[in-house]
Design a protein around this motif. Structure first.
Motif, PDB file in Angstrom:
ATOM      1  N   LEU A  29       0.860  -1.176   0.000  1.00 28.45           N
ATOM      2  CA  LEU A  29       0.000   0.000   0.000  1.00 28.45           C
ATOM      3  C   LEU A  29       0.897   1.226   0.000  1.00 28.45           C
ATOM      4  CD1 LEU A  29      -3.005   0.977   0.384  1.00 28.45           C
ATOM      5  CD2 LEU A  29      -2.437   1.192   2.814  1.00 28.45           C
ATOM      6  N   ARG A  30       0.705   2.128  -0.955  1.00 27.10           N
ATOM      7  CA  ARG A  30       1.504   3.357  -1.031  1.00 27.10           C
ATOM      8  C   ARG A  30       0.771   4.466  -0.292  1.00 27.10           C
ATOM      9  NH1 ARG A  30       5.442   4.551  -4.439  1.00 27.10           N
ATOM     10  NH2 ARG A  30       4.473   6.512  -5.070  1.00 27.10           N
ATOM     11  N   VAL A  31       1.402   4.959   0.782  1.00 30.48           N
ATOM     12  CA  VAL A  31       0.792   5.981   1.631  1.00 30.48           C
ATOM     13  C   VAL A  31       1.667   7.230   1.643  1.00 30.48           C
ATOM     14  CG1 VAL A  31       0.113   6.570   3.994  1.00 30.48           C
ATOM     15  CG2 VAL A  31      -0.305   4.265   3.121  1.00 30.48           C
ATOM     16  N   LEU A  32       1.041   8.380   1.411  1.00 32.04           N
ATOM     17  CA  LEU A  32       1.694   9.666   1.585  1.00 32.04           C
ATOM     18  C   LEU A  32       1.137  10.280   2.859  1.00 32.04           C
ATOM     19  CD1 LEU A  32       3.394  12.136   0.760  1.00 32.04           C
ATOM     20  CD2 LEU A  32       1.438  12.891  -0.626  1.00 32.04           C
ATOM     21  N   ASP A  33       2.017  10.599   3.787  1.00 30.49           N
ATOM     22  CA  ASP A  33       1.649  11.280   5.032  1.00 30.49           C
ATOM     23  C   ASP A  33       2.093  12.733   4.884  1.00 30.49           C
ATOM     24  OD1 ASP A  33       1.035  11.971   7.631  1.00 30.49           O
ATOM     25  OD2 ASP A  33       2.619  10.755   8.551  1.00 30.49           O
ATOM     26  N   PHE A  34       1.187  13.576   4.420  1.00 30.57           N
ATOM     27  CA  PHE A  34       1.500  14.977   4.137  1.00 30.57           C
ATOM     28  C   PHE A  34       1.377  15.780   5.425  1.00 30.57           C
ATOM     29  CE2 PHE A  34       0.362  19.266   2.739  1.00 30.57           C
ATOM     30  CZ  PHE A  34       1.454  19.521   1.918  1.00 30.57           C
ATOM     31  N   GLY A  35       2.404  16.554   5.736  1.00 30.50           N
ATOM     32  CA  GLY A  35       2.439  17.279   7.000  1.00 30.50           C
ATOM     33  C   GLY A  35       2.719  16.319   8.145  1.00 30.50           C
ATOM     34  N   CYS A  36       3.627  15.385   7.891  1.00 32.44           N
ATOM     35  CA  CYS A  36       3.838  14.235   8.774  1.00 32.44           C
ATOM     36  C   CYS A  36       4.457  14.553  10.125  1.00 32.44           C
ATOM     37  CB  CYS A  36       4.684  13.185   8.068  1.00 32.44           C
ATOM     38  SG  CYS A  36       6.385  13.701   7.734  1.00 32.44           S
ATOM     39  N   ALA A  37       5.128  15.691  10.260  1.00 34.45           N
ATOM     40  CA  ALA A  37       5.875  16.004  11.493  1.00 34.45           C
ATOM     41  C   ALA A  37       6.807  14.834  11.809  1.00 34.45           C
ATOM     42  CB  ALA A  37       4.934  16.339  12.629  1.00 34.45           C
ATOM     43  N   ASP A  38       6.694  14.247  12.983  1.00 35.96           N
ATOM     44  CA  ASP A  38       7.598  13.147  13.341  1.00 35.96           C
ATOM     45  C   ASP A  38       7.040  11.775  12.970  1.00 35.96           C
ATOM     46  OD1 ASP A  38       5.646  12.831  15.261  1.00 35.96           O
ATOM     47  OD2 ASP A  38       7.034  12.673  16.939  1.00 35.96           O
ATOM     48  N   GLY A  39       5.877  11.721  12.320  1.00 39.75           N
ATOM     49  CA  GLY A  39       5.286  10.456  11.904  1.00 39.75           C
ATOM     50  C   GLY A  39       4.493   9.760  12.990  1.00 39.75           C
ATOM     51  N   HIS A  40       4.452  10.327  14.178  1.00 39.22           N
ATOM     52  CA  HIS A  40       3.805   9.673  15.313  1.00 39.22           C
ATOM     53  C   HIS A  40       2.349   9.312  15.035  1.00 39.22           C
ATOM     54  CE1 HIS A  40       1.512   9.703  19.105  1.00 39.22           C
ATOM     55  NE2 HIS A  40       2.515   8.965  19.516  1.00 39.22           N
ATOM     56  N   THR A  41       1.578  10.252  14.529  1.00 35.55           N
ATOM     57  CA  THR A  41       0.149   9.998  14.332  1.00 35.55           C
ATOM     58  C   THR A  41      -0.068   8.904  13.296  1.00 35.55           C
ATOM     59  OG1 THR A  41      -0.342  12.281  14.934  1.00 35.55           O
ATOM     60  CG2 THR A  41      -2.062  11.061  13.780  1.00 35.55           C
ATOM     61  N   ALA A  42       0.627   8.987  12.170  1.00 32.90           N
ATOM     62  CA  ALA A  42       0.481   7.943  11.149  1.00 32.90           C
ATOM     63  C   ALA A  42       0.936   6.596  11.688  1.00 32.90           C
ATOM     64  CB  ALA A  42       1.272   8.312   9.902  1.00 32.90           C
ATOM     65  N   MET A  58       8.428  18.045  -3.382  1.00 38.05           N
ATOM     66  CA  MET A  58       8.270  16.597  -3.259  1.00 38.05           C
ATOM     67  C   MET A  58       8.820  15.913  -4.515  1.00 38.05           C
ATOM     68  SD  MET A  58       4.724  14.467  -2.502  1.00 38.05           S
ATOM     69  CE  MET A  58       4.091  15.788  -1.498  1.00 38.05           C
ATOM     70  N   PRO A  59       9.519  14.799  -4.354  1.00 35.57           N
ATOM     71  CA  PRO A  59      10.060  14.101  -5.525  1.00 35.57           C
ATOM     72  C   PRO A  59       8.983  13.823  -6.575  1.00 35.57           C
ATOM     73  CG  PRO A  59      10.943  13.153  -3.519  1.00 35.57           C
ATOM     74  CD  PRO A  59       9.872  14.125  -3.105  1.00 35.57           C
ATOM     75  N   GLU A  60       9.356  14.011  -7.834  1.00 34.23           N
ATOM     76  CA  GLU A  60       8.409  13.831  -8.935  1.00 34.23           C
ATOM     77  C   GLU A  60       7.857  12.420  -9.023  1.00 34.23           C
ATOM     78  OE1 GLU A  60       9.654  15.318 -12.733  1.00 34.23           O
ATOM     79  OE2 GLU A  60      10.515  17.119 -11.825  1.00 34.23           O
ATOM     80  N   ASP A  61       8.635  11.420  -8.570  1.00 38.49           N
ATOM     81  CA  ASP A  61       8.165  10.043  -8.670  1.00 38.49           C
ATOM     82  C   ASP A  61       7.270   9.634  -7.495  1.00 38.49           C
ATOM     83  OD1 ASP A  61      10.267  10.008  -6.829  1.00 38.49           O
ATOM     84  OD2 ASP A  61      10.985   8.039  -7.474  1.00 38.49           O
ATOM     85  N   TRP A  62       6.974  10.577  -6.618  1.00 39.93           N
ATOM     86  CA  TRP A  62       6.028  10.310  -5.537  1.00 39.93           C
ATOM     87  C   TRP A  62       4.621  10.534  -6.091  1.00 39.93           C
ATOM     88  CZ3 TRP A  62       7.453  11.950   0.074  1.00 39.93           C
ATOM     89  CH2 TRP A  62       8.663  11.386   0.437  1.00 39.93           C
ATOM     90  N   THR A  63       4.101   9.526  -6.748  1.00 43.15           N
ATOM     91  CA  THR A  63       2.776   9.595  -7.371  1.00 43.15           C
ATOM     92  C   THR A  63       2.055   8.270  -7.131  1.00 43.15           C
ATOM     93  OG1 THR A  63       3.655   8.765  -9.468  1.00 43.15           O
ATOM     94  CG2 THR A  63       3.569  11.165  -9.192  1.00 43.15           C
ATOM     95  N   SER A  64       0.842   8.218  -7.573  1.00 45.28           N
ATOM     96  CA  SER A  64       0.014   7.009  -7.525  1.00 45.28           C
ATOM     97  C   SER A  64      -0.127   6.450  -6.110  1.00 45.28           C
ATOM     98  CB  SER A  64       0.569   5.932  -8.466  1.00 45.28           C
ATOM     99  OG  SER A  64       0.594   6.404  -9.785  1.00 45.28           O
ATOM    100  N   PHE A  65      -0.414   7.342  -5.164  1.00 45.41           N
ATOM    101  CA  PHE A  65      -0.628   6.901  -3.786  1.00 45.41           C
ATOM    102  C   PHE A  65      -2.029   6.324  -3.636  1.00 45.41           C
ATOM    103  CE2 PHE A  65       2.761  10.036  -3.259  1.00 45.41           C
ATOM    104  CZ  PHE A  65       3.667   9.274  -2.540  1.00 45.41           C
ATOM    105  N   ASP A  66      -2.114   5.242  -2.894  1.00 45.29           N
ATOM    106  CA  ASP A  66      -3.405   4.628  -2.593  1.00 45.29           C
ATOM    107  C   ASP A  66      -4.134   5.422  -1.510  1.00 45.29           C
ATOM    108  OD1 ASP A  66      -3.077   2.115  -4.201  1.00 45.29           O
ATOM    109  OD2 ASP A  66      -1.385   1.849  -2.833  1.00 45.29           O
ATOM    110  N   VAL A  67      -3.362   5.959  -0.582  1.00 45.82           N
ATOM    111  CA  VAL A  67      -3.903   6.708   0.548  1.00 45.82           C
ATOM    112  C   VAL A  67      -3.035   7.944   0.759  1.00 45.82           C
ATOM    113  CG1 VAL A  67      -4.286   6.679   3.057  1.00 45.82           C
ATOM    114  CG2 VAL A  67      -4.801   4.635   1.705  1.00 45.82           C
ATOM    115  N   ILE A  68      -3.674   9.083   0.929  1.00 44.94           N
ATOM    116  CA  ILE A  68      -2.958  10.289   1.320  1.00 44.94           C
ATOM    117  C   ILE A  68      -3.554  10.755   2.636  1.00 44.94           C
ATOM    118  CG2 ILE A  68      -2.434  12.694   0.786  1.00 44.94           C
ATOM    119  CD1 ILE A  68      -2.443  11.959  -2.177  1.00 44.94           C
ATOM    120  N   LEU A  69      -2.701  10.826   3.632  1.00 46.11           N
ATOM    121  CA  LEU A  69      -3.096  11.326   4.943  1.00 46.11           C
ATOM    122  C   LEU A  69      -2.633  12.770   5.061  1.00 46.11           C
ATOM    123  CD1 LEU A  69      -1.815   8.332   7.116  1.00 46.11           C
ATOM    124  CD2 LEU A  69      -4.151   8.717   6.290  1.00 46.11           C
ATOM    125  N   ALA A  70      -3.484  13.622   5.566  1.00 47.81           N
ATOM    126  CA  ALA A  70      -3.121  15.012   5.874  1.00 47.81           C
ATOM    127  C   ALA A  70      -3.745  15.273   7.242  1.00 47.81           C
ATOM    128  CB  ALA A  70      -3.631  15.965   4.812  1.00 47.81           C
TER     129      ALA A  70
END
Length: 148
Positions: A53-66, A111-123
């Motif tokens: 599963l490809r997940v983008l955590d936008f505004g991730c801070a330290d990743g704790h919540t995700a 953001m890197p150009e190849d960061w595409t086709s995410f199944d889930v984007i968390l913000a």
């Protein structure tokens, strides 16, 4: 920025009310737990296709919540964390938690150009800081996979 300073900034902790990771974990699960059914459906589709599963955590801070939300699926997730500052600690945290992790501290525009086709984007808890939320939302949607 030290870890304590970052936590103080992100979670409004202070000497009188120190950062409490256990409390914040419970808050994260309670606030964002309702997203789990959609994430589980996306995970089932990705697994049926034989891929993570490809997940983008936008505004991730330290990743704790995700991490709190996605931990049960860590070994099936390709995690991408994006924020506006260096994220070495986020990369270490998410990798240690079992995620196949990548990070970018350059915001949406860098953001890197190849960061595409995410199944889930968390913000999770970031749009209140964004001056042009419509433009950012459009930019994120453009990186979402068909059916994501």
């Amino acid at each position: 920025m030290s870890r304590e300073s970052l936590y103080s900034t992100l979670w409004s902790s202070s000497a009188e009310k120190p950062y409490d990771e256990a409390r914040e974990s419970e808050v994260a699960r309670r606030r964002f737990g309702p997203a789990l059914p959609a994430i589980e459906r996306a995970l089932a589709r990705a697994c049926a296709e034989g891929r993570p599963l490809r997940v983008l955590d936008f505004g991730c801070a330290d990743g704790h919540t995700a991490e709190q939300i996605l931990a049960p699926f860590a070994d099936s997730i390709e995690y991408h964390g994006c924020d506006l500052y260096p994220l070495d600690g986020t990369l270490q945290r998410m990798s240690a938690a079992g995620f196949d992790a990548r990070v970018s501290g350059a915001g949406l525009q860098g953001m890197p150009e190849d960061w595409t086709s995410f199944d889930v984007i968390l913000a999770l808890s970031c749009f209140q800081y964004i001056p042009d939320p419509n433009a950012v939302l459009a930019g994120l949607v453009s990186r979402l996979a068909h059916g994501g």
